[in-house]
Design a protein around this motif. Sequence first.
Motif, short mmCIF file in Angstrom:
data_model
loop_
_atom_site.label_atom_id
_atom_site.label_comp_id
_atom_site.label_asym_id
_atom_site.label_seq_id
_atom_site.Cartn_x
_atom_site.Cartn_y
_atom_site.Cartn_z
N MET A 1 0.83 -1.19 0.00
CA MET A 1 0.00 0.00 0.00
C MET A 1 0.87 1.25 0.00
SD MET A 1 -3.05 0.79 2.61
CE MET A 1 -4.04 2.20 2.51
N VAL A 2 1.90 1.25 0.83
CA VAL A 2 2.81 2.39 0.88
C VAL A 2 3.45 2.61 -0.48
CG1 VAL A 2 4.95 3.28 1.88
CG2 VAL A 2 3.29 2.14 3.33
N PHE A 3 3.93 1.54 -1.08
CA PHE A 3 4.57 1.64 -2.38
C PHE A 3 3.63 2.25 -3.40
CE2 PHE A 3 5.67 -0.15 -6.55
CZ PHE A 3 6.95 0.36 -6.68
N HIS A 4 2.40 1.77 -3.45
CA HIS A 4 1.43 2.30 -4.40
C HIS A 4 1.16 3.78 -4.17
CE1 HIS A 4 0.45 -1.34 -6.56
NE2 HIS A 4 0.37 -1.99 -5.41
N LEU A 5 1.01 4.17 -2.93
CA LEU A 5 0.76 5.58 -2.64
C LEU A 5 1.96 6.46 -3.00
CD1 LEU A 5 -1.21 5.43 0.71
CD2 LEU A 5 -2.07 6.06 -1.55
N MET A 6 3.15 5.94 -2.79
CA MET A 6 4.34 6.71 -3.12
C MET A 6 4.50 6.87 -4.63
SD MET A 6 6.98 5.23 -0.27
CE MET A 6 8.35 6.22 -0.81
N MET A 7 3.94 5.96 -5.39
CA MET A 7 4.08 5.99 -6.84
C MET A 7 2.97 6.81 -7.52
SD MET A 7 6.87 4.47 -7.21
CE MET A 7 6.94 4.42 -8.98
N VAL A 8 2.00 7.26 -6.77
CA VAL A 8 0.93 8.07 -7.35
C VAL A 8 1.51 9.38 -7.87
CG1 VAL A 8 -1.17 9.38 -6.84
CG2 VAL A 8 -0.90 7.08 -5.92
N GLU A 9 1.20 9.66 -9.12
CA GLU A 9 1.65 10.92 -9.70
C GLU A 9 0.52 11.93 -9.56
OE1 GLU A 9 3.46 10.67 -13.54
OE2 GLU A 9 4.28 8.70 -13.09
N ALA A 10 0.61 12.70 -8.50
CA ALA A 10 -0.42 13.68 -8.23
C ALA A 10 0.23 14.89 -7.56
CB ALA A 10 -1.49 13.09 -7.31
N ALA A 11 -0.47 15.98 -7.60
CA ALA A 11 0.03 17.20 -6.98
C ALA A 11 0.05 17.04 -5.46
CB ALA A 11 -0.85 18.38 -7.37
N PRO A 12 1.00 17.65 -4.78
CA PRO A 12 1.05 17.59 -3.31
C PRO A 12 -0.26 18.05 -2.68
CG PRO A 12 3.05 18.59 -4.16
CD PRO A 12 2.12 18.42 -5.32
N GLU A 13 -0.95 18.97 -3.35
CA GLU A 13 -2.22 19.47 -2.82
C GLU A 13 -3.25 18.36 -2.72
OE1 GLU A 13 -0.69 20.92 -5.53
OE2 GLU A 13 0.19 22.59 -4.42
N GLU A 14 -3.18 17.39 -3.64
CA GLU A 14 -4.13 16.29 -3.60
C GLU A 14 -3.91 15.40 -2.38
OE1 GLU A 14 -5.40 14.58 -7.60
OE2 GLU A 14 -3.46 15.50 -8.07
N LEU A 15 -2.65 15.16 -2.02
CA LEU A 15 -2.36 14.40 -0.81
C LEU A 15 -2.85 15.16 0.41
CD1 LEU A 15 -1.12 12.03 0.72
CD2 LEU A 15 1.09 13.23 0.60
N TYR A 16 -2.61 16.47 0.43
CA TYR A 16 -3.07 17.29 1.55
C TYR A 16 -4.60 17.23 1.65
CZ TYR A 16 -4.18 21.26 4.47
OH TYR A 16 -4.69 22.04 5.46
N GLU A 17 -5.28 17.36 0.53
CA GLU A 17 -6.74 17.30 0.54
C GLU A 17 -7.25 15.95 1.04
OE1 GLU A 17 -7.58 18.25 -3.53
OE2 GLU A 17 -7.31 20.40 -3.20
N PHE A 18 -6.56 14.87 0.63
CA PHE A 18 -6.95 13.55 1.12
C PHE A 18 -6.75 13.46 2.62
CE2 PHE A 18 -5.96 9.21 2.36
CZ PHE A 18 -7.15 8.59 2.00
N ARG A 19 -5.63 14.01 3.10
CA ARG A 19 -5.36 13.98 4.54
C ARG A 19 -6.44 14.75 5.30
NH1 ARG A 19 -0.45 16.78 7.86
NH2 ARG A 19 -1.21 16.20 9.90
N VAL A 20 -6.83 15.90 4.81
CA VAL A 20 -7.89 16.68 5.47
C VAL A 20 -9.19 15.89 5.50
CG1 VAL A 20 -9.34 18.75 5.29
CG2 VAL A 20 -6.85 18.93 4.99
N MET A 21 -9.54 15.27 4.38
CA MET A 21 -10.77 14.48 4.32
C MET A 21 -10.69 13.31 5.29
SD MET A 21 -12.29 12.14 1.26
CE MET A 21 -11.06 10.91 1.66
N PHE A 22 -9.56 12.61 5.29
CA PHE A 22 -9.39 11.46 6.18
C PHE A 22 -9.48 11.90 7.64
CE2 PHE A 22 -6.52 8.77 8.74
CZ PHE A 22 -7.15 7.54 8.58
N GLU A 23 -8.77 12.95 7.99
CA GLU A 23 -8.74 13.37 9.40
C GLU A 23 -10.06 13.96 9.86
OE1 GLU A 23 -5.16 15.52 10.24
OE2 GLU A 23 -4.02 13.66 10.11
N THR A 24 -10.81 14.56 8.96
CA THR A 24 -12.15 15.02 9.32
C THR A 24 -13.03 13.82 9.65
OG1 THR A 24 -11.93 16.99 7.94
CG2 THR A 24 -14.16 16.32 8.51
N SER A 25 -12.92 12.79 8.83
CA SER A 25 -13.69 11.56 9.09
C SER A 25 -13.24 10.90 10.39
CB SER A 25 -13.53 10.57 7.93
OG SER A 25 -14.08 11.11 6.76
N VAL A 26 -11.95 10.89 10.65
CA VAL A 26 -11.43 10.31 11.89
C VAL A 26 -11.95 11.10 13.10
CG1 VAL A 26 -9.34 9.92 13.27
CG2 VAL A 26 -9.38 9.29 10.85
#
Length: 109
Positions: A1-26
Amino acid sequence: MVFHLMMVEAAPEELYEFRVMFETSVANYALEHITPEGIQRLSDEVERHHQLCLENKAQPKDEFVFHELLYAVCDNAYIYRIGQLLLNLFTGPMQKMKNYDSSRDAEEH
């Protein structure tokens, strides 16, 4: 899972947005499942971090303590592991920041 996430070609903002969404749910999950002891642990950590911010001594690693504790008090292995994974993905870039600004940290937490 870590490997796959590290290989995602996306803007850093997308990771930040995912983190915000995840942590809001948490946070919402924690509201329904947290114990009084968990509330006290989070409260103590927010106070500790707030003091570091007031003294202008907070570092990115200090912010991560709160988030890891939030995952832990949910008492759900999946939340904890995925949360740790997200923190690990953020650790490198945040440690490279030369001018870490913790002025919003205490208020946001």
